[in-house]
Design a protein around this motif. Sequence first.
Motif: not given
Lengths: 263, 308
Positions: A22, B90, B99-100, B103, B118, B146-147, B150, B153
């Motif tokens: 990350r 995010l 981001n995804l 994660y 995704i 989007l959250v 996530r 996922l």
Amino acid sequence: MRSSETIPYPHLAWRLYSVWYRHMRVYTKNLVSNGLPPFLEPLLFLVGVGLGLSRYITESMDGMSYITFLGTGLLVTTAMFTASFECTYATFIRLEFEKVYDGMLAAPITVNNLIVGEIIWAGTKGLFFSFAVLCILTPFGIVRLPQALLAPLVGFLTGVMFASMSLLVTSFVKTINHFNFYMTGFLSPMFFFSGVVFPVSNLPKPVQLVAQIVPLTHSVRLVRAVCLSRYDPGLLANLAYILVFVAVFGALAVRRLRRRLVS
Amino acid sequence: MAVIGVDKVSKSFGRLRAVCELSFAVEAGSCFGLLGPNGAGKTTMMKMIYGTAARDANDGGTIEVFGFDPARDELSIKYLSGVVPQENNLDDELNVIQNLLVYAKFYGLPARVARERIASLLAFLELSEKVKARIRELSGGMKRRLVIARALLNNPRLLILDEPTTGLDPQVRHLIWEKLRQLRSGGTTILLTTHYMEEAFQICDRVLIMDKGRKVMEDHPQRLLEQNIERYVLEIPQEHAAKAIDGRRLPEAVRVDHAQGISRFYCDDLDRLKVVTDMLNGQAYYLRQANLEDVFLKATGRGLNEKQ
Ligand SMILES: Nc1ncnc2c1ncn2[C@@H]1O[C@H](COP(=O)(O)OP(=O)(O)OP(=O)(O)O)[C@@H](O)[C@H]1O
Ligand SMILES: [Mg+2]
């Protein structure tokens, strides 16, 4: 009823890697603005200070020319500064303003994984910054390959060491300005009194003693040893110092930051 | 079978008891709503479930999620659950897909699987066009979706959402409700908090109303309505009500309360409330069915408490 099911969450090494990943992705997002300064800074420093100043400094220091003395020191100070910035200002911002950690902790990682991953990332930055300095020093003939290729590893250790200490500092800090005390009150003096810019052996005894205690001195000794292939058993003590330092400060940082991350 | 079992759990912050001997169970495949005013302890309760808040130890309180105790097996619980926190968190520095992808690493998803998942999640939440968008360019509703993507996922068996639709416009809210209903039909267990009584009514199979860390009532939303409040409510500005009623007798079984400038008359019988409206001499009034909000306000009080 306790569940007997085994859940296939990722193992420890992977969890640390995912935290590291990350940070790496965010850092490499701006490759030019993040990747260039580590090369430019040592270049400016060497041209400005080293070449300009070393004409007047003809005496050898610890048996090497001044430019080698200073250049090898830079290999670890750059790691110190980058790891310290990463684990103070940057960590604090992620913690307090961006709530990045809250998001990460909802995924299958523990607080320990998060902090250790952060330390390893800071070490990686230390390695990269050392490597950048090496890339500048080598063409000037200031250090020699292949032995100097070990220097970035010392940069890694230095990064890890300052990351654990900086995280401990961060765990106490309430507002971001407080880091200024740490930077100018602790790191900057260390830059001057750890045998980077001049040898400590001629300083008054009490100052020498302080120089023995602070962490940077031990990194500097190691990095000069590998660059010049001047190995002696005393270096084991320097290495041991670093490892113990990381273990102690790392454990303290984990303990204190846990309280900030888990309510 | 219960996916979450919470038994007499408390949580103190110094002298403040944010959650106080709370007990409830969430059945597999159901949607459970935690309701309560600001500061009631909803977020704190949720965090204890997925292990980012530690419950008070050694007071006999227990939490089990899929049979795991979050104090000991947080990784198992987190692996099986998806979390949508109260605040969007995010990574502003990364774009939507990054981001995804970042994660997805936490779950150990192989890159190819992650990319496929995704793509389907972005389609599911109607975000496919935003794959490469920067987070700052997204609207509040897109960020929220989007959250949620996530959180989905790893195909969670349990989805935990802290105020999933607060601050969103009605279109987005309805879209999110629809998606949550679809997930529940697919077998996902859902635990959510909300301040929107309609939301609880629309998607929850069971709601728990809490106040100051304690449970006030818990039931199926329809039954909560039927058993805790009269069927109809008449709302009149307090000054008009005072003038019109002024000493006159109200019909039997009409309950009144006055708060924040409004007088409310409650009754199961619409005709009796009409008797009250007749006393008004043409002044404005609002006659409606009682809803969960009325139950909520009756249960938690109309005034503000010190934590709100
Ligand atoms: N880390 C903390 N330290 C001290 N007190 C806290 C902490 N977190 C929450 N509290 C307190 O615990 C109580 C419950 O907070 P919580 O966030 O769980 O409420 P909530 O029901 O989620 O409220 P809201 O609807 O506003 O989100 C509040 O009084 C809050 O101030
Ligand atoms: Mg909350």
